[in-house]
Design a protein around this motif. Structure first.
Motif, PDB file in Angstrom:
ATOM      1  N   ASN A  62      52.852  41.244 105.627  1.00 40.63           N
ATOM      2  CA  ASN A  62      51.607  40.417 106.859  1.00 40.63           C
ATOM      3  C   ASN A  62      52.514  39.485 108.032  1.00 40.63           C
ATOM      4  N   ARG A  63      54.140  40.009 107.660  1.00 40.68           N
ATOM      5  CA  ARG A  63      54.562  38.379 108.402  1.00 40.68           C
ATOM      6  C   ARG A  63      55.322  39.327 109.706  1.00 40.68           C
ATOM      7  N   MET A  64      55.491  40.441 109.121  1.00 40.84           N
ATOM      8  CA  MET A  64      56.011  41.565 110.515  1.00 40.84           C
ATOM      9  C   MET A  64      54.459  42.120 111.300  1.00 40.84           C
ATOM     10  N   MET A  65      53.844  41.812 111.085  1.00 41.40           N
ATOM     11  CA  MET A  65      52.322  42.225 111.809  1.00 41.40           C
ATOM     12  C   MET A  65      52.148  41.751 112.730  1.00 41.40           C
ATOM     13  N   ALA A  66      51.927  40.050 112.104  1.00 37.92           N
ATOM     14  CA  ALA A  66      51.737  38.507 112.412  1.00 37.92           C
ATOM     15  C   ALA A  66      52.909  38.502 113.771  1.00 37.92           C
ATOM     16  N   THR A  67      53.977  39.041 113.887  1.00 31.89           N
ATOM     17  CA  THR A  67      54.669  38.633 114.758  1.00 31.89           C
ATOM     18  C   THR A  67      53.299  38.976 116.042  1.00 31.89           C
ATOM     19  N   THR A 108      48.470  50.448 108.114  1.00 31.92           N
ATOM     20  CA  THR A 108      49.255  49.817 109.397  1.00 31.92           C
ATOM     21  C   THR A 108      48.762  49.230 110.457  1.00 31.92           C
ATOM     22  N   PRO A 109      48.744  50.560 111.273  1.00 25.45           N
ATOM     23  CA  PRO A 109      48.112  49.629 112.233  1.00 25.45           C
ATOM     24  C   PRO A 109      46.090  49.231 112.020  1.00 25.45           C
ATOM     25  N   MET A 110      45.656  49.938 111.232  1.00 32.71           N
ATOM     26  CA  MET A 110      44.533  48.792 110.418  1.00 32.71           C
ATOM     27  C   MET A 110      44.606  47.724 110.056  1.00 32.71           C
ATOM     28  N   GLU A 111      45.327  47.165 109.359  1.00 31.07           N
ATOM     29  CA  GLU A 111      46.195  45.749 108.483  1.00 31.07           C
ATOM     30  C   GLU A 111      46.569  44.825 109.592  1.00 31.07           C
ATOM     31  N   THR A 159      35.645  43.961 111.054  1.00 31.98           N
ATOM     32  CA  THR A 159      35.718  45.014 112.315  1.00 31.98           C
ATOM     33  C   THR A 159      36.293  45.649 111.647  1.00 31.98           C
ATOM     34  N   PRO A 160      37.447  45.634 112.017  1.00 29.80           N
ATOM     35  CA  PRO A 160      38.332  46.851 111.284  1.00 29.80           C
ATOM     36  C   PRO A 160      38.668  47.575 110.067  1.00 29.80           C
ATOM     37  N   PRO A 161      38.564  46.231 108.968  1.00 38.98           N
ATOM     38  CA  PRO A 161      38.088  46.970 107.358  1.00 38.98           C
ATOM     39  C   PRO A 161      36.729  47.434 107.679  1.00 38.98           C
ATOM     40  N   TRP A 196      52.027  50.746 114.840  1.00 43.54           N
ATOM     41  CA  TRP A 196      53.181  50.206 113.318  1.00 43.54           C
ATOM     42  C   TRP A 196      53.582  49.621 113.057  1.00 43.54           C
ATOM     43  N   ILE A 197      53.894  48.610 113.575  1.00 42.59           N
ATOM     44  CA  ILE A 197      55.509  47.042 113.114  1.00 42.59           C
ATOM     45  C   ILE A 197      54.867  46.745 112.105  1.00 42.59           C
ATOM     46  N   GLY A 198      55.681  47.065 110.670  1.00 41.22           N
ATOM     47  CA  GLY A 198      55.100  46.965 109.620  1.00 41.22           C
ATOM     48  C   GLY A 198      54.796  47.671 109.342  1.00 41.22           C
ATOM     49  N   PHE A 199      55.253  48.789 109.737  1.00 37.19           N
ATOM     50  CA  PHE A 199      55.389  49.905 108.709  1.00 37.19           C
ATOM     51  C   PHE A 199      55.941  50.736 107.152  1.00 37.19           C
ATOM     52  N   THR A 200      57.378  49.705 107.673  1.00 37.12           N
ATOM     53  CA  THR A 200      58.169  49.746 106.317  1.00 37.12           C
ATOM     54  C   THR A 200      57.670  48.450 105.548  1.00 37.12           C
ATOM     55  N   GLY A 201      57.086  47.800 105.599  1.00 35.96           N
ATOM     56  CA  GLY A 201      56.540  46.311 105.181  1.00 35.96           C
ATOM     57  C   GLY A 201      55.596  47.223 104.277  1.00 35.96           C
TER      58      GLY A 201
END
Length: 309
Positions: free
Chosen positions: A243-248, A135-138, A73-75, A177-182
């Protein structure tokens, strides 16, 4: 500039965003199942899956075939917006660079076009621009894809809205926006995507008048698919980190880019940065070939093809 000229300029700036919506929807329709397998290979504990085929079989056996479209749904909503921003800004960065002289003469003519370096620079800045929305969508997509429970009632996140609510409650709005640098590192690789796409388009154009000539739409399709291989081979390490950053889990401290990169190396060495490359390359050609075929076709229909080069 007269009213008519201003209207035409506004039209040209806007059509890339419109065509990008079609590209984004195409990506989701063609490639989301592959993306789910890639994300699980990248973010699951080592040893969870033997390979991509094992991941596919376990996912379908334990959760049904519809599990491949978890987080779709988000994508479905987001990728249309993300590609609208990505390709709309790409189009405008190209126009900006043309206006500021990063051009060359098309051989045998007096027509000016953007250089290959210019196409790469436009892709780089378009990638950075799109990271704001991507970033937020992913992050939502990654968190929903990693839920292994068959029943919705057993999952931590009941859907994208519930996922947003839990993240914001735990970490505030900026937690999205966690994972923004990634994401910035990952999306920098659109330099390679659009630089190689343009190089391939020019190579195909040299076949005109020979027995090997192909139509422009077919050249768009082939160039998009082949350029995606260049893109993903360069981008997959940053994709793993992102993806690791976003999965935390959101109840843990916010991850940093460098700490996540070190963790991946400790767990798997250099090979750890290339987890998920197999299903990514399988997905890359059909997804990106179709998406860029749609994008370039819509650009021609919308009358912006003359500004592309």
């Amino acid at each position: 500039m007269g009213t008519e000229a201003k209207s035409e300029a506004s039209h040209v700036r806007f059509v890339g965003a419109v065509a990008g919506i079609g590209s984004g929807l195409t990506k989701v329709a063609v490639g989301h199942g592959f993306d789910t397998i890639k994300t699980r290979l990248q973010c699951s504990p080592p040893g969870t899956y033997k390979n991509a085929v094992d991941c596919l079989l376990k996912t379908v056996r334990n959760e049904s075939v519809f599990a491949l479209y978890k987080g779709a749904t988000p994508p479905a909503v987001g990728w249309a917006a993300i590609d609208s921003l990505l390709l709309g800004s790409l189009h405008n960065y190209r126009l900006f660079l043309i206006r500021h002289g990063l051009t060359e003469t098309v051989p045998g003519t007096d027509v000016k076009r953007l250089t290959l370096v210019g196409h790469g620079i436009a892709g780089l800045f378009a990638g950075w621009t799109s990271a704001l929305l991507a970033t937020p969508m992913e992050q939502l997509k990654v968190k929903l894809q990693l839920q292994l429970q068959r029943s919705t009632s057993d999952r931590q996140y009941k859907g994208p809205i519930d996922c947003i609510r839990q993240i914001v409650r735990a970490q505030g709005v900026l937690g999205l926006w966690i994972g923004f640098t990634g994401s910035l590192a990952f999306r920098s690789n659109f330099l390679w995507m659009f630089g190689s796409f343009e190089a391939l388009m020019r190579a195909f154009s040299k076949l005109d008048g020979t027995p090997y000539a192909i139509s422009t739409p077919m050249a768009n399709f082939m160039s998009g698919g082949l350029a995606s291989f260049v893109y993903w081979i360069m981008a997959i390490p940053a994709d793993n980190i992102k993806n690791r950053m976003m999965a935390t889990p959101h109840n843990l401290p916010k991850p940093s880019f460098t700490a996540t990169a070190r963790q991946i190396f400790v767990e798997g060495g250099l090979r750890g940065y290339y987890r998920g490359l197999g299903p990514t390359l399988l997905r890359a050609f059909p997804v990106n070939a179709s998406a860029l075929w749609v994008y370039e076709g819509l650009m021609r229909v919308l009358g912006a093809e003359k500004t592309r080069h």
